[in-house]
Structures are given as C-alpha cells and as structure tokens.
Write an enzyme that holds these catalytic residues in place. Structure first.
Site, short mmCIF file in Angstrom:
data_model
loop_
_atom_site.label_atom_id
_atom_site.label_comp_id
_atom_site.label_asym_id
_atom_site.label_seq_id
_atom_site.Cartn_x
_atom_site.Cartn_y
_atom_site.Cartn_z
N ARG A 293 -39.84 -17.40 4.74
CA ARG A 293 -38.60 -17.94 4.19
C ARG A 293 -38.63 -19.46 4.11
O ARG A 293 -38.12 -20.05 3.15
CB ARG A 293 -37.42 -17.44 5.02
CG ARG A 293 -37.10 -15.98 4.75
CD ARG A 293 -36.10 -15.37 5.71
NE ARG A 293 -35.79 -14.01 5.29
CZ ARG A 293 -35.04 -13.16 5.98
NH1 ARG A 293 -34.52 -13.54 7.15
NH2 ARG A 293 -34.80 -11.94 5.52
N TYR A 437 -36.83 -13.16 -3.64
CA TYR A 437 -37.71 -12.53 -2.65
C TYR A 437 -37.61 -13.17 -1.26
O TYR A 437 -36.99 -14.21 -1.10
CB TYR A 437 -39.16 -12.46 -3.12
CG TYR A 437 -39.91 -13.69 -3.52
CD1 TYR A 437 -39.55 -14.97 -3.13
CD2 TYR A 437 -41.06 -13.57 -4.32
CE1 TYR A 437 -40.29 -16.08 -3.50
CE2 TYR A 437 -41.80 -14.68 -4.70
CZ TYR A 437 -41.41 -15.92 -4.29
OH TYR A 437 -42.15 -17.01 -4.66
N GLU A 438 -38.18 -12.47 -0.29
CA GLU A 438 -38.02 -12.78 1.13
C GLU A 438 -36.55 -12.74 1.56
O GLU A 438 -36.13 -13.47 2.44
CB GLU A 438 -38.63 -14.15 1.47
CG GLU A 438 -40.09 -14.29 1.13
CD GLU A 438 -40.94 -13.16 1.66
OE1 GLU A 438 -40.58 -12.56 2.71
OE2 GLU A 438 -41.97 -12.84 1.04
N GLY A 439 -35.81 -11.85 0.94
CA GLY A 439 -34.38 -11.73 1.20
C GLY A 439 -33.62 -12.56 0.20
O GLY A 439 -33.76 -13.78 0.15
N GLN A 444 -29.54 -14.22 2.83
CA GLN A 444 -29.68 -15.38 3.70
C GLN A 444 -28.31 -15.86 4.18
O GLN A 444 -28.13 -16.22 5.35
CB GLN A 444 -30.38 -16.52 2.96
CG GLN A 444 -31.75 -16.19 2.39
CD GLN A 444 -32.71 -15.67 3.42
OE1 GLN A 444 -32.81 -16.20 4.52
NE2 GLN A 444 -33.43 -14.62 3.07
#
Length: 592
Positions: A293, A437-439, A444
């Site tokens: 992240r 992506y990556e949440g 977040q």
C-alpha cells in the site's frame, strides 16, 4: 515530449532540510554508517537508471504490452524489459533496504521509497515486477520459518527471482472469507494447492527463471471465515528444477499498465509450504499488503511528477492567445500559455500537491525505519503508530492526487494531451488502477476510521494530534500556523464525531470515511507545508544562491493554504452530515 528528469533537488529539500532525515536515521543502531555522501551517491545513480534505462521503455512498453502464449502458458514482456530488469537487479536496487543477513544492503526503507518514486515516474509497469517482490520479502522475513527464509530470501533479495501476492479470486475481492483455493497436507510436510487467483501482478513473465507466489488458501478443516485462511509460499520452479503446476491461464485486458503482466493463475495441485501458523494467513499477508500500500502511494506520486514535467514543458513552449493584461505586440501573435490564470491554476495545483505528498510519504517512510530499529521501545511504538495510521492515508490520498494531477496535466495540454504523442494520456490510464488495487481507496478510508482511529484505544491518532500541536506551540512564528491550527481543530472535531457516532452506528463512520480521510490528508499536508515554508523562509533570510527555489516554496505554501486547504470546511460538513442522504436512498430509487 520532455524527457523525465528525477526531481533530486526537491527530494533532497524534503528529506534533508525539512525532515532532517539523515540526522534521525544515523541515530538508529543499524544506520550509523548512512551518511549524506552515501545517500546522495545512491540517489544520483538511481536517477541515471530511471532517466536513461527505464523511462525510454515506458511508451514503447505501453504500446506493445505483454503477450500470452496459450500453448506454453508463458508470458512475454515488452521488448527491452528483460534487459532493463537485469540491469536493475545487477545494480543491487532490489536489495537496497533488505536484511544483510540474506544478502541485502540494509539501507533505510525511506531511501528505498525515494528510489521507488523515481522508478514509478519513469516506468510504472516495469517497476511493478521488483515492487511486489519487496512485499514477499517482508512477509517471509517476518513470518517464514528459518528453512523457508534460507531457501527463498537470498534469490528474492538479489532479484534473481521475483515474488507475487495471490489473494483475489473470481468470486471474491475484498471479502477474502469467500476464497475457494484449498491446500491439502502432504506426507512430506508440504501442501498441494488447488484453485484460481485473478489479477496477479507478475504472476508469469520472462524477466527471471523463477517466480515465488505467496498464496492465500484454506486447509481442509479450516473455519469458513477469514479466521480460516492460511498463507503458503509456492514457487514456479521447485528445488529439483521441475515445473510446479502453478500456471498462467491468461492475461487481463487492461486500461493501463500494459507492460505489467496481470495474470489469471491456476494452481493445479501445486506444491507449497505454510508460512506462519495455520489459519493465520491473513495476519501474515497484511505484512505484505501494508508494504504494497505504501508502494502504491508512491506510484501515485511518481505518476503525478511525470505528468507535471510533461505538462509544464508543453505549457512553456505552447503559444496560444494573448495575455489578459500584458502588452500587445504586432510581431508577437501569441503568448506562451503559462500567462493564462487557469493554466497556472492547473500547473500550480500539480506542483503543490506533488511536493506536499512527497513530504507525507517520506515522513511516513522515515518513521517506518524508526519503528524498525530505534533503541527505545516507546519511540519505536510511537513511530509504528504513525506508520499504521498514515498507511491508508498515503495509499489513498497520493493515488487520488496522482490521478488528479495527470488529469490536470492533460487539461493544460488540451487536445495534444489527449493524443498518444505526448505520453500523458498513458499516465492518466496508468494512474487509474492505483486507486483500486491493494484495497480500493474506499477500503483505505474504512480502514482508517474503522481500525486505525481505534488503534490501542485511540493512541495513534492522539499521538498524531500531539505531534502537530507541539510543533505549532514550538514554532509560533512559522508561516501559516493559524491555518494549520484551524485545520487541525476541524480534523479533531471530525474525529470525535466519527468516534462517537460510529460506536452507535457503524454506517455513520462508513458514510464519513472518504471525506474524513481527505480531511486528514489535507491537514497533514498543511502542517508539512508550514514546515517547508519555515525552512524556506529561514534560508531566504541568509545569503543563499537559491533565492528562486526557496521563494517558490513560500509561494507554493501560499497557494496551498488559499486554494486547497479551504476544502477542509466542506469536508468537515460532509463528515458530520452523516449517513442519512446516502442510506435513506432505496435500491429501486437509483433507477427512478
């Protein structure tokens, strides 16, 4: 099209003059030999690599993309990528901040972040391959058994192998409790993994001979929830040289980052080994995800910088219309578009957001190093609190602004920006995935209000408030302290509202999450811009040959406070408006 040039002067300004990072890092027991001379030499060499090796491949790589061979189930990366990656690995860049125990150089994590920023500006697609490897290294370092570390870490750190993280499946994204990949214990202590993962960055490619997958799967007797997820390390090639049945089933057809192989991965009874304890895979994977992240936040920053350089170069040369107030001349049919207020608005917005985001990223990275190795336990804890709190902010806000800056840059260039001739339309396309992506950035924001605000009973957010308040108290004459104080008060009010209303009704916190994260980010940038302006002001009071540089910092701070920080008023209003206007809307009313 202007060639990318690493913004080393701006990077040094934040790192050395504002954050005093060399002094802070040299106090750590594992960084006593990290000197200014060493740091400068590394940044200079990284700039050369980014400018001369990676950047020239960015546009060609986008146009060619990756190619999948359905017969061999192999993937070919764009021309030049393999050689560029080889130079990257052989130059030691994959090992920069890794443990010396397994062949790393043991340099600060924040220094590696600075290098990553340049790589992301120069060629985001190519930078994805070594970037995800760092997450795999971190997960194995913290959670892998000794034999797994010895087997995999040396080659991952050297760049001889690359790594992936395999989470998402066709039927589930964020809700990992729905994963179906299964890991069946074998007599030799390994596991046979069967299942399909999607959107796997670098799942298959031709840059290296072996790829190490970190895979989430469920054991046969695992609980049917997130508490039943385990983590496994699954190499493409086994120790005896045989091919492990972990194959690419195809490539995603994407909007951007086309030089990065985004794969469907089929695990067909592939041999793997457990990382960490059974059913503790999600906790282990978060080590990798948090690292990723922060890296994605740097991708937003890198794209923003590249877009700014292109649009600024264009604006200085493009002659269009006449100044609204300047002198008219018959032999000068048009002025550079930098004379127009709206063009300046777009350019200045890019400039001040990039420099503020850079300061926030480096501040977070420096505290990651302090949390890792400071001798005092309470100092380590305070630093770790800051990193935990700021990680979702860095990921979401920097990627939001990376996309915004790319769009602002395209707007400056008008129709020229919309074509492929200048490269900025690629940056807009590449930037868009970073918000997902990556949440996703909404996830977040939920992480910030749902987990990080309550971390250790609110210790992390109270620590951040105290940090800013102490700075304001100790620097009453610094530029813009009243604006920072007002923003901090607004953030504190929003925090109290989220905490109190969210305890009564989680949907209230969910409705406030995204504007709250942006309010948090803008308050953080206001504090950092005040610090940057204070440093610039002090330099201008002395004999300096860089009056233009420091003068621009003061004017940039003025712009931020007058034109961007004012958003905090509306953000606070949005936070405290609650969920009513969102959740009262019935599903069938969306189409009404």
């Amino acid at each position: 099209m202007p060639a990318y040039r690493a913004p080393l002067r701006d990077m040094r300004f934040v790192f050395d003059e504002v954050l005093n990072a060399y002094q802070a890092l040299q106090s750590l027991p594992d960084q006593t030999e990290f000197t200014i001379d060493l740091g400068e030499a590394i940044l200079e060499e990284a700039a050369k690599l980014a400018e001369n090796v990676l950047a020239p491949l960015n546009s060609p790589g986008d146009k060619e993309g990756c190619a999948y061979d359905s017969q061999t189930r192999l993937v070919k990366t764009p021309a030049g990528f393999a050689n560029a990656y080889k130079q990257f690995a052989e130059g030691g860049w994959t090992a920069l901040a890794c443990s010396t125990e397994f062949g790393g150089q043991g340099l600060p994590h924040v220094l590696n972040m600075m290098v990553e920023e340049m790589v992301c500006s120069a060629n985001l697609s190519l930078g994805m391959y070594p970037g995800l490897t760092h997450g795999a290294i971190n997960a194995l370092t913290q959670h892998g058994a000794r034999d797994l570390q010895e087997r995999f870490l040396p080659n991952l750190i050297s760049g001889l192998w690359t790594g992936t993280m395999c989470l998402t499946e066709p039927q589930c994204g964020t809700d990992l409790s729905l994963i179906r990949t299964r890991a069946v214990p074998q007599a030799d202590g390994s596991y046979a993994l069967t299942g399909t993962k999607i959107w796997i960055t670098g799942g298959e490619h031709d840059l290296v001979d072996n790829i190490v997958h970190l895979v989430l799967a469920k054991l046969p007797d695992a609980p049917d929830s997130v508490k039943g997820i385990s983590l496994f390390v699954v190499p493409k090639v086994l120790e005896d040289g045989s091919r492990n049945p972990a194959f690419c089933g195809g490539l995603e057809h994407k909007m951007g980052i086309k030089g990065s192989a985004t794969c469907v991965m089929n695990f067909e009874g592939a041999q793997g080994w457990l990382v960490g304890a059974p059913n503790e895979g999600l906790r282990c994977m978060f080590t990798m995800m948090n690292s990723a992240r922060l890296m994605v936040g740097l991708q937003g920053l890198g794209i923003a910088e590249a877009a700014y350089q292109i649009s600024l170069g264009f604006a200085k040369e493009r002659l269009q219309s006449r100044s609204l107030s300047g002198p008219k001349s018959a032999d000068k049919p048009a002025d550079p578009i930098t004379v127009h207020p709206d063009v300046r608005r777009n350019l200045l917005r890019q400039k001040v957001m990039i420099e503020g985001c850079r300061a926030l990223a480096y501040f977070t990275g420096m505290h990651a190093d302090i949390a890792h190795s400071h001798e005092d336990a309470s100092t380590r804890q305070q630093a770790d609190d800051l990193v935990q709190l700021l990680t979702p902010v860095v990921k979401a806000f920097l990627t939001d602004e990376g996309f915004n800056c790319a769009n602002d840059g395209l707007q400056v260039m008008g129709g020229s920006g919309y074509t492929q001739d200048w490269g900025i339309e690629q940056l807009v396309r590449d930037a868009r995935i970073t918000m997902i992506y990556e949440g996703t950035n909404g996830i977040q924001a939920l992480d910030l209000v749902g987990r990080k605000l309550g971390l250790a009973g609110g210790r992390a957010v109270r620590g951040f408030f105290e940090l800013v308040q102490t700075w304001l108290k100790d620097n009453p004459q610094a530029p813009h302290v009243s604006a920072v104080a007002k923003a901090l008060q607004q953030l504190q009010k929003a925090t109290l509202w989220v905490a109190s209303e969210g305890m009564k009704d989680p949907e209230q916190a969910g409705a406030a999450a995204t504007p709250y994260l942006r309010l948090f980010a803008l308050t953080s940038l206001a504090w950092l811009w005040s610090r940057m302006a204070a440093v610039a002001s002090a330099q201008l009071q002395q004999e300096t040959a860089e009056k233009i540089f420091y003068g621009a910092k003061l004017k940039s701070a003025d712009f931020f406070m007058a034109r961007i920080l004012v958003e905090t008023d509306s953000l606070l209003a949005e936070v405290v408006s609650g969920k009513a206007t969102l959740m009262a809307f019935a599903d069938d009313e969306f189409a009404a």
